[in-house]
Design an enzyme around this catalytic site. Structure first.
Site, PDB file in Angstrom:
ATOM      1  N   ASP A  44       0.845  -1.199   0.000  1.00 51.78           N
ATOM      2  CA  ASP A  44       0.000   0.000   0.000  1.00 51.78           C
ATOM      3  C   ASP A  44       0.883   1.254   0.000  1.00 51.78           C
ATOM      4  O   ASP A  44       0.378   2.377  -0.091  1.00 51.78           O
ATOM      5  CB  ASP A  44      -1.014  -0.006   1.146  1.00 51.78           C
ATOM      6  CG  ASP A  44      -0.373  -0.079   2.513  1.00 51.78           C
ATOM      7  OD1 ASP A  44       0.864  -0.205   2.600  1.00 51.78           O
ATOM      8  OD2 ASP A  44      -1.113   0.000   3.522  1.00 51.78           O
ATOM      9  N   SER A  45       2.209   1.060   0.023  1.00 56.27           N
ATOM     10  CA  SER A  45       3.147   2.169  -0.224  1.00 56.27           C
ATOM     11  C   SER A  45       2.876   2.791  -1.597  1.00 56.27           C
ATOM     12  O   SER A  45       3.347   3.888  -1.879  1.00 56.27           O
ATOM     13  CB  SER A  45       4.597   1.681  -0.149  1.00 56.27           C
ATOM     14  OG  SER A  45       4.791   0.529  -0.952  1.00 56.27           O
ATOM     15  N   ASP A  83      -1.063  -6.112  -0.305  1.00 54.27           N
ATOM     16  CA  ASP A  83      -1.429  -5.521   0.996  1.00 54.27           C
ATOM     17  C   ASP A  83      -2.930  -5.299   1.133  1.00 54.27           C
ATOM     18  O   ASP A  83      -3.570  -4.794   0.198  1.00 54.27           O
ATOM     19  CB  ASP A  83      -0.768  -4.145   1.130  1.00 54.27           C
ATOM     20  CG  ASP A  83       0.499  -4.184   1.954  1.00 54.27           C
ATOM     21  OD1 ASP A  83       0.734  -5.182   2.654  1.00 54.27           O
ATOM     22  OD2 ASP A  83       1.265  -3.195   1.889  1.00 54.27           O
ATOM     23  N   LYS A 113      -0.960  -9.463   2.755  1.00 56.14           N
ATOM     24  CA  LYS A 113      -0.251  -9.008   3.961  1.00 56.14           C
ATOM     25  C   LYS A 113      -1.148  -8.032   4.698  1.00 56.14           C
ATOM     26  O   LYS A 113      -1.864  -7.247   4.078  1.00 56.14           O
ATOM     27  CB  LYS A 113       1.073  -8.329   3.580  1.00 56.14           C
ATOM     28  CG  LYS A 113       1.801  -7.709   4.777  1.00 56.14           C
ATOM     29  CD  LYS A 113       3.236  -7.355   4.469  1.00 56.14           C
ATOM     30  CE  LYS A 113       3.429  -6.031   3.783  1.00 56.14           C
ATOM     31  NZ  LYS A 113       2.865  -4.855   4.482  1.00 56.14           N
ATOM     32  N   GLU A 115      -1.208  -5.533   8.534  1.00 55.57           N
ATOM     33  CA  GLU A 115      -0.372  -4.971   9.593  1.00 55.57           C
ATOM     34  C   GLU A 115      -0.985  -5.208  10.975  1.00 55.57           C
ATOM     35  O   GLU A 115      -2.200  -5.182  11.134  1.00 55.57           O
ATOM     36  CB  GLU A 115      -0.214  -3.454   9.382  1.00 55.57           C
ATOM     37  CG  GLU A 115       0.473  -3.104   8.084  1.00 55.57           C
ATOM     38  CD  GLU A 115       0.650  -1.601   7.886  1.00 55.57           C
ATOM     39  OE1 GLU A 115       0.367  -0.808   8.813  1.00 55.57           O
ATOM     40  OE2 GLU A 115       1.089  -1.224   6.786  1.00 55.57           O
ATOM     41  N   GLU A 182       9.374  -4.211  10.270  1.00 57.79           N
ATOM     42  CA  GLU A 182       9.736  -2.892   9.726  1.00 57.79           C
ATOM     43  C   GLU A 182      10.135  -1.933  10.835  1.00 57.79           C
ATOM     44  O   GLU A 182       9.447  -1.820  11.864  1.00 57.79           O
ATOM     45  CB  GLU A 182       8.542  -2.306   8.948  1.00 57.79           C
ATOM     46  CG  GLU A 182       8.843  -0.908   8.415  1.00 57.79           C
ATOM     47  CD  GLU A 182       7.874  -0.398   7.360  1.00 57.79           C
ATOM     48  OE1 GLU A 182       6.931  -1.140   6.990  1.00 57.79           O
ATOM     49  OE2 GLU A 182       8.067   0.742   6.895  1.00 57.79           O
TER      50      GLU A 182
HETATM   51  O1  KIV Z   1       3.606  -1.084   1.602  1.00 58.96           O
HETATM   52  C1  KIV Z   1       4.773  -1.488   1.568  1.00 58.96           C
HETATM   53  O2  KIV Z   1       5.535  -1.263   0.614  1.00 58.96           O
HETATM   54  C2  KIV Z   1       5.244  -2.275   2.701  1.00 58.96           C
HETATM   55  C3  KIV Z   1       6.721  -2.511   2.796  1.00 58.96           C
HETATM   56  C4  KIV Z   1       7.382  -1.271   3.239  1.00 58.96           C
HETATM   57  C5  KIV Z   1       7.041  -3.668   3.636  1.00 58.96           C
HETATM   58  O3  KIV Z   1       4.483  -2.673   3.524  1.00 58.96           O
END
Ligand code: KIV
Length: 276
Positions: A44-45, A83, A113, A115, A182
């Site tokens: 989600d970056s 994510d 993934k 969090e 992280e």
């Molecule tokens: O969203 C992302 O790119 C991440 C990484 C920084 C692990 O969660």
């Protein structure tokens, strides 16, 4: 060789380091897939590096599905993890399973993934029970940026460090196949890595993790809104892009481009006929 969640589990046993990068589009995924990289995270970056938001909180399920579909088309051998964005799983176990299912059914990711630690383990278990592989993510979890009061390294006090070790154990118990660590001190990441049987993938968590991940625009010098200490630049593609864009602009303005090699020909008789 096709990378699967099994590849990730086995790598820890064989003490082989896992390597991941983020990607958000087809052509980047294809390049990464042709390299010796085990996994791609559609993070989600993307909210920050592709969409220009100041954090990841505005990313939607639609954004994630759109970019995940593109990445999957370019990734034949790499494990694609997508994510779950902010508020797509925090609200209920039902939402967590439903939205994880969308990333698989519509985005065609292989794993998801999310969090958080002990607090999200009921979600992790329910998603794993639905036959969807889950990667956990603890430490400096960007979706908690407001709760943390900024992008701050986590786990520096005894209580916080103990909590992160407990979180990692609970995430393993809930059935995750790997955990992203992280923004935590190297020695704490080492303790966490040694206390669980699933691989840890570090970003800003030092060298003792079972693998590493970086955001590709960070490691290629294409994104400078933030400059975290843990990012090593393996290229200066941002500089190369600026040089190329400026050369193109200069050549268009001086009529050096397009030249003969980049143009198409027609029989002169036809032109003569057209202008007579
Ligand atoms: O969203 C992302 O790119 C991440 C990484 C920084 C692990 O969660």
């Amino acid at each position: 060789m096709k990378n699967t969640t099994e590849t990730f589990r086995n790598a820890k046993t064989k003490q082989e380091k896992l390597v991941m990068l983020t990607a958000y589009d087809y052509s980047t995924a294809k390049i990464i897939d042709s390299c010796d990289i085990n996994g791609i995270l559609v993070g989600d970056s993307l909210g920050m590096v592709c969409l220009g938001y100041e954090n990841t909180l505005s990313v939607t399920m639609e954004d994630m599905i759109h970019h995940t579909k593109a990445v999957v088309r370019g990734a034949k051998n790499t494990l694609v993890v997508a994510d779950l964005p902010f508020m797509s799983y925090q609200t209920s176990i039902y939402d967590a399973v439903f939205n994880a299912g969308r990333l698989i059914k519509e985005g065609h990711a292989t794993a998801i993934k999310l969090e958080g630690g002990a607090l999200v383990c009921d979600r992790i278990k329910a998603i794993v029970d639905a036959q969807i592989p889950v990667m956990g993510h603890i430490g400096l979890t960007p979706q908690s940026v407001n709760a943390f009061g900024g992008f701050k390294i986590q786990g520096k006090s005894i209580d916080k460090a103990k909590q992160l070790i407990e979180d990692a154990k609970k995430i393993e118990e809930a059935g995750a196949f790997a955990i992203t660590l992280e923004g935590i001190p190297e020695k704490l990441a080492k303790l966490i890595t040694e206390s669980i049987n699933i691989p840890t993938i570090g970003i800003g968590a030092g060298k003792y993790c079972d693998g590493q991940i970086l955001v590709y625009q960070d490691m290629l010098g294409m994104f400078d809104d933030l400059a975290p200490k843990f990012v090593k630049k393996y290229g200066d593609i941002g500089k190369n892009m600026r040089e190329a864009f400026n050369s193109y602009a200069k050549e268009v303005r001086s009529s050096a481009f397009p030249d003969e090699a980049h143009s198409f020909k027609i029989d002169q008789n036809i032109i003569d006929e057209l202008i007579k």
